[in-house]
Design a protein around this motif. Sequence first.
Motif, short mmCIF file in Angstrom:
data_model
loop_
_atom_site.label_atom_id
_atom_site.label_comp_id
_atom_site.label_asym_id
_atom_site.label_seq_id
_atom_site.Cartn_x
_atom_site.Cartn_y
_atom_site.Cartn_z
N ALA A 181 -12.41 -15.53 3.38
CA ALA A 181 -12.88 -16.87 3.04
C ALA A 181 -12.14 -17.42 1.83
O ALA A 181 -11.73 -18.59 1.80
N ARG A 182 -11.93 -16.57 0.79
CA ARG A 182 -11.24 -17.01 -0.42
C ARG A 182 -9.78 -17.36 -0.11
O ARG A 182 -9.27 -18.40 -0.56
N LEU A 183 -9.09 -16.55 0.69
CA LEU A 183 -7.69 -16.82 1.03
C LEU A 183 -7.56 -18.07 1.89
O LEU A 183 -6.61 -18.85 1.72
N ALA A 184 -8.50 -18.28 2.80
CA ALA A 184 -8.47 -19.48 3.66
C ALA A 184 -8.72 -20.72 2.82
O ALA A 184 -8.09 -21.77 3.04
N GLU A 185 -9.66 -20.64 1.85
CA GLU A 185 -9.97 -21.77 0.99
C GLU A 185 -8.76 -22.20 0.17
O GLU A 185 -8.52 -23.38 -0.05
N ARG A 186 -7.96 -21.24 -0.24
CA ARG A 186 -6.75 -21.53 -1.04
C ARG A 186 -5.56 -21.93 -0.17
O ARG A 186 -4.51 -22.30 -0.67
N GLY A 187 -5.70 -21.80 1.15
CA GLY A 187 -4.62 -22.20 2.06
C GLY A 187 -3.57 -21.13 2.29
O GLY A 187 -2.49 -21.43 2.80
N PHE A 188 -3.90 -19.88 1.92
CA PHE A 188 -2.94 -18.79 2.11
C PHE A 188 -2.96 -18.25 3.53
O PHE A 188 -1.97 -17.68 3.99
N ILE A 189 -4.09 -18.40 4.21
CA ILE A 189 -4.22 -17.91 5.58
C ILE A 189 -4.91 -18.98 6.42
O ILE A 189 -5.51 -19.91 5.88
N ALA A 190 -4.83 -18.85 7.72
CA ALA A 190 -5.51 -19.75 8.64
C ALA A 190 -6.06 -18.92 9.80
O ALA A 190 -5.50 -17.87 10.14
N GLU A 191 -7.14 -19.42 10.37
CA GLU A 191 -7.71 -18.74 11.53
C GLU A 191 -6.79 -18.98 12.72
O GLU A 191 -6.33 -20.09 12.95
N LEU A 192 -6.52 -17.93 13.44
CA LEU A 192 -5.61 -18.00 14.58
C LEU A 192 -6.39 -18.43 15.82
O LEU A 192 -7.43 -17.88 16.13
N ALA B 59 1.07 -18.62 3.79
CA ALA B 59 1.87 -18.58 2.56
C ALA B 59 3.06 -17.66 2.80
O ALA B 59 3.09 -16.88 3.76
N ALA B 60 4.06 -17.72 1.91
CA ALA B 60 5.26 -16.89 2.07
C ALA B 60 4.89 -15.41 2.12
O ALA B 60 5.35 -14.68 2.99
N VAL B 61 4.03 -14.96 1.18
CA VAL B 61 3.55 -13.59 1.16
C VAL B 61 2.10 -13.62 0.71
O VAL B 61 1.75 -14.32 -0.24
N VAL B 62 1.24 -12.85 1.38
CA VAL B 62 -0.17 -12.78 1.04
C VAL B 62 -0.52 -11.31 0.82
O VAL B 62 -0.19 -10.46 1.65
N LYS B 63 -1.19 -11.01 -0.33
CA LYS B 63 -1.65 -9.65 -0.59
C LYS B 63 -3.11 -9.58 -0.18
O LYS B 63 -3.93 -10.37 -0.60
N VAL B 64 -3.42 -8.62 0.69
CA VAL B 64 -4.79 -8.40 1.11
C VAL B 64 -5.17 -6.96 0.81
O VAL B 64 -4.32 -6.08 0.78
N SER B 65 -6.46 -6.75 0.58
CA SER B 65 -6.98 -5.40 0.36
C SER B 65 -7.70 -4.96 1.62
O SER B 65 -8.56 -5.67 2.13
N ILE B 66 -7.33 -3.79 2.10
CA ILE B 66 -7.95 -3.24 3.30
C ILE B 66 -8.85 -2.09 2.87
O ILE B 66 -8.43 -1.20 2.14
N GLY B 67 -10.08 -2.14 3.31
CA GLY B 67 -11.03 -1.09 2.97
C GLY B 67 -12.24 -1.67 2.28
O GLY B 67 -12.47 -2.88 2.28
N SER B 68 -13.01 -0.81 1.66
CA SER B 68 -14.25 -1.20 1.01
C SER B 68 -13.98 -2.05 -0.23
O SER B 68 -13.15 -1.68 -1.06
N PRO B 69 -14.69 -3.18 -0.39
CA PRO B 69 -14.46 -4.01 -1.56
C PRO B 69 -14.96 -3.36 -2.85
O PRO B 69 -14.49 -3.68 -3.94
N SER B 70 -15.86 -2.40 -2.76
CA SER B 70 -16.38 -1.76 -3.98
C SER B 70 -15.83 -0.36 -4.19
O SER B 70 -16.11 0.26 -5.21
N GLY B 71 -15.05 0.15 -3.26
CA GLY B 71 -14.54 1.52 -3.37
C GLY B 71 -13.04 1.55 -3.21
O GLY B 71 -12.31 0.69 -3.71
#
Length: 118
Positions: free
Chosen positions: A44-55, A9-21
Amino acid sequence: MSKLHIATAAVVKVSIGSPSGNSVASFVRRGDILPEGVDEAQLARLAERGFIAELDAPEPDPEPTVFSQADVDAAVKAATGTQAAEMTQAKADLEAAKAELDKKTAAPTPKTPAAKQS
């Protein structure tokens, strides 16, 4: 080693770190590789939406072949033998060309004038 992902995608926001903290938001542009530390569920969620792909990672280069001294000596001997045969053939070709050239450029023998009769 975790799999690498690339932003499609043009821009993808990802969170780095603990998903609960505590986590840090990171914005990735199209064509960039996602940083390490992104949660698998988020990937998995970003790949399902087509925002990222496995390299597709390229295969590593094979280990270079190591040659023994005997291998090197055999290659040098073969090359030297070939070179000697080529030189012999080249000398023979040169001599044949010289002989052919001499035949073509040789001046015709002059005719001797007939003796005068008195």
